[in-house]
Enzyme design. Structure first.
Site, PDB file in Angstrom:
ATOM      1  N   GLY A   1       0.872  -1.178   0.000  1.00 58.29           N
ATOM      2  CA  GLY A   1       0.000   0.000   0.000  1.00 58.29           C
ATOM      3  C   GLY A   1       0.906   1.224   0.000  1.00 58.29           C
TER       4      GLY A   1
ATOM      5  N   ARG B   1      10.386  -1.266  -4.864  1.00 57.76           N
ATOM      6  CA  ARG B   1       9.204  -1.321  -5.747  1.00 57.76           C
ATOM      7  C   ARG B   1       9.154  -0.023  -6.561  1.00 57.76           C
ATOM      8  NH1 ARG B   1       3.654  -3.346  -3.222  1.00 57.76           N
ATOM      9  NH2 ARG B   1       3.263  -3.767  -5.426  1.00 57.76           N
TER      10      ARG B   1
ATOM     11  N   ASP C   1      -1.509   4.847  -6.205  1.00 56.63           N
ATOM     12  CA  ASP C   1      -0.066   4.657  -5.995  1.00 56.63           C
ATOM     13  C   ASP C   1       0.756   5.808  -6.552  1.00 56.63           C
ATOM     14  OD1 ASP C   1      -1.104   1.820  -5.598  1.00 56.63           O
ATOM     15  OD2 ASP C   1       0.972   1.768  -4.919  1.00 56.63           O
TER      16      ASP C   1
ATOM     17  N   LYS D   1      -3.956  -0.248  -8.168  1.00 60.36           N
ATOM     18  CA  LYS D   1      -3.925  -1.706  -8.350  1.00 60.36           C
ATOM     19  C   LYS D   1      -4.612  -2.140  -9.648  1.00 60.36           C
ATOM     20  CE  LYS D   1      -2.259  -4.107  -6.365  1.00 60.36           C
ATOM     21  NZ  LYS D   1      -0.893  -4.528  -6.804  1.00 60.36           N
TER      22      LYS D   1
END
Ligand code: MRU
Length: 349
Positions: free
Chosen positions: A46, A88, A236, A247
Site C-alpha cells: 500500500g 518497488r 499509488d 492496483k
C-alpha cells in the site's frame, strides 16, 4: 487502531500482511535490508505504508552507520536510500519519503548538528505519525461525498493496512461511518494477490462495517443491477493531469462506473502525486512474478510453462475520475489546471 508499520524499541515493526487473515502476527526488522525484503514480498504494502516503511527502514540504516565524517555519513546514507528505493517502482510515496529523509539529513549536516542518526529516526517517526493525521483529515474531507445508505465498491486494500493507520479510501468510509452514515461496502477480491479478499475483508470485519466480498469480474453485473452507487479507491501515483495509477483492475472499474453513471472517487495524500510527470503514460508500472497469476495461494493453477503477463498496476485516465480526495481538500473533475493549485500548496507547506 490497526498499525501496520511503526517504530518500537529501535526496530521497525510490521503487521505480516502475507499471513492475514488467517494469522495475525508481526515481523520485527532490526536491519534495513529486512525492511527492503518486506516491501518486496508485500509483507508491508500500500503506497503510504510503503513510504512510511521506507523512511523507518532508512532510519534503521542510519542507526547502523558508525561515527564518521559528515560527508561519509551522507554518502553511506544515500546508498542505503538508493537500495530501499529499488524495492518497488510504482508507489510515489516510497521515493517521496526517502527524499524527505535525505533533505532532513542535508539540513542537519548544513547546521553542523551532532548525531544525525538520532535526527533521522525522529524524522521517520514524525513522518509515520503525520501519515495517520493526514488520513484522518482526508477522511473528513471526503465524508460529504458518501451518503447514508450508499453501497460503495472498493478495490485492493486502501485501508489502515495500506497506511500507517486509518486508511485513504477506507479512511473516507470509516470517517463517514463515524459520522453516523450507514454504508455497505462491496469488496473486490483483487486478483492476483487478493488484497481485497484477505485484507480489506479482514479490516471491514474488525471495524464491523457491513461488507460483501465479490470476485473482480462481478462488478459490472452489480452496477447493472443498481447494487453499487459509488466507487472509491486509493492510488499509488498520480500524474500532474490527474491520471492515476492504482492496483490492476482499477481502470476497468472506472470504465464500468462511467458506463453506469456511478461516481468514481480516488482518495490519496499529496505525497502520492508526482507533479514531475505530465500524464499517466509516464508512470512506471511494476511487473510482478508470473507465479502470482499462474498459482492460487501457493497452489499451481495454470499448466507449467504457460506464458504469463502480470502488471501490478494500471492507469485510470483523469477523465474517468469524478473527484480526488486529498488532505488539502477535494478536487472535482481533476485536470492539469484543477490540480495546479494543489502543486503550489504542496510547495508552500
Ligand atoms: O501492490 P500493493 O498491495 O502495494 O498495491 C496497493 C494499491 O494498489 C492500493 O490501492 C494503493 O497503494 C492505495 S493505498 C492507500
Amino acid at each position: 487502531m490497526i498499525r501496520p508499520v511503526l517504530w518500537k524499541n529501535n526496530a521497525v515493526v510490521l503487521i505480516d500482511q502475507n499471513a492475514l487473515p488467517q494469522i495475525e502476527r508481526h515481523v520485527i526488522c532490526t536491519d534495513y535490508r529486512q525492511v527492503i525484503a518486506c516491501i518486496k514480498d508485500l509483507t508491508v504494502r500500500g503506497a503510504p505504508a510503503i513510504g512510511v516503511a521506507a523512511a523507518l527502514g532508512a532510519a534503521l540504516g542510519a542507526g547502523s552507520l558508525r561515527e564518521t565524517s559528515a560527508e561519509t555519513f551522507r554518502m553511506r546514507f544515500k546508498k542505503i536510500c538508493n537500495e530501499i528505493a529499488a524495492a518497488r517502482p510504482t508507489a510515489r510515496n516510497l521515493f517521496w519519503a526517502l527524499e524527505r529523509m535525505e533533505k532532513c539529513l542535508d539540513a542537519a549536516l548544513a547546521e553542523g548538528r551532532k548525531n544525525p542518526a538520532k535526527l533521522l529516526i525522529d524524522e521517520a517517526k514524525r513522518l509515520c505519525a503525520e501519515d495517520i493525521e493526514i488520513n484522518k483529515t482526508m477522511g473528513k474531507n471526503g465524508c460529504a461525498l458518501l451518503a447514508d445508505g450508499d453501497h460503495v465498491l472498493t478495490h485492493c486494500n486502501a485501508g489502515a493496512l495500506a497506511t500507517a493507520g486509518f486508511g485513504t479510501a477506507l479512511g473516507v468510509v470509516r470517517a463517514a461511518r463515524d459520522e453516523g452514515k450507514k454504508l455497505h461496502v462491496y469488496v473486490d477480491e483483487t486478483r492476483p494477490v487478493l488484497q481485497g479478499a484477505r485484507l480489506t475483508a479482514w479490516e471491514m470485519k474488525k471495524e464491523k462495517i457491513p461488507a460483501t466480498l465479490i470476485c473482480d469480474n462481478m462488478a459490472g453485473f452489480l452496477m447493472q443491477q443498481g447494487k453499487i452507487n459509488k466507487v472509491i479507491v486509493g492510488a499509488d501515483r498520480i500524474a500532474q493531469n490527474g491520471d492515476t495509477a492504482n492496483k490492476i483492475g482499477t481502470y476497468s472499474l472506472a470504465v464500468l462506473a462511467a458506463a453506469h453513471g456511478v461516481p468514481f472517487y480516488v482518495a490519496a495524500p499529496v505525497s502520492t502525486f508526482d507533479f514531475s510527470l505530465k500524464s499517466g503514460a509516464d508512470i512506471p508500472i511494476e511487473e510482478r512474478s508470473s507465479e502470482e497469476v499462474a498459482s492460487f495461494r501457493g497452489k499451481r493453477a495454470a499448466p507449467q510453462g504457460m506464458p504469463v503477463y502480470n502488471p501490478a498496476f494500471d492507469v485510470t485516465p483523469a477523465t474517468l475520475i469524478t473527484a480526488i480526495i486529498t488532505e488539502y481538500g477535494v478536487i472535482a473533475k481533476p485536470t492539469r489546471k484543477n490540480l495546479a493549485g494543489l502543486q503550489k500548496e504542496k510547495r508552500r507547506r
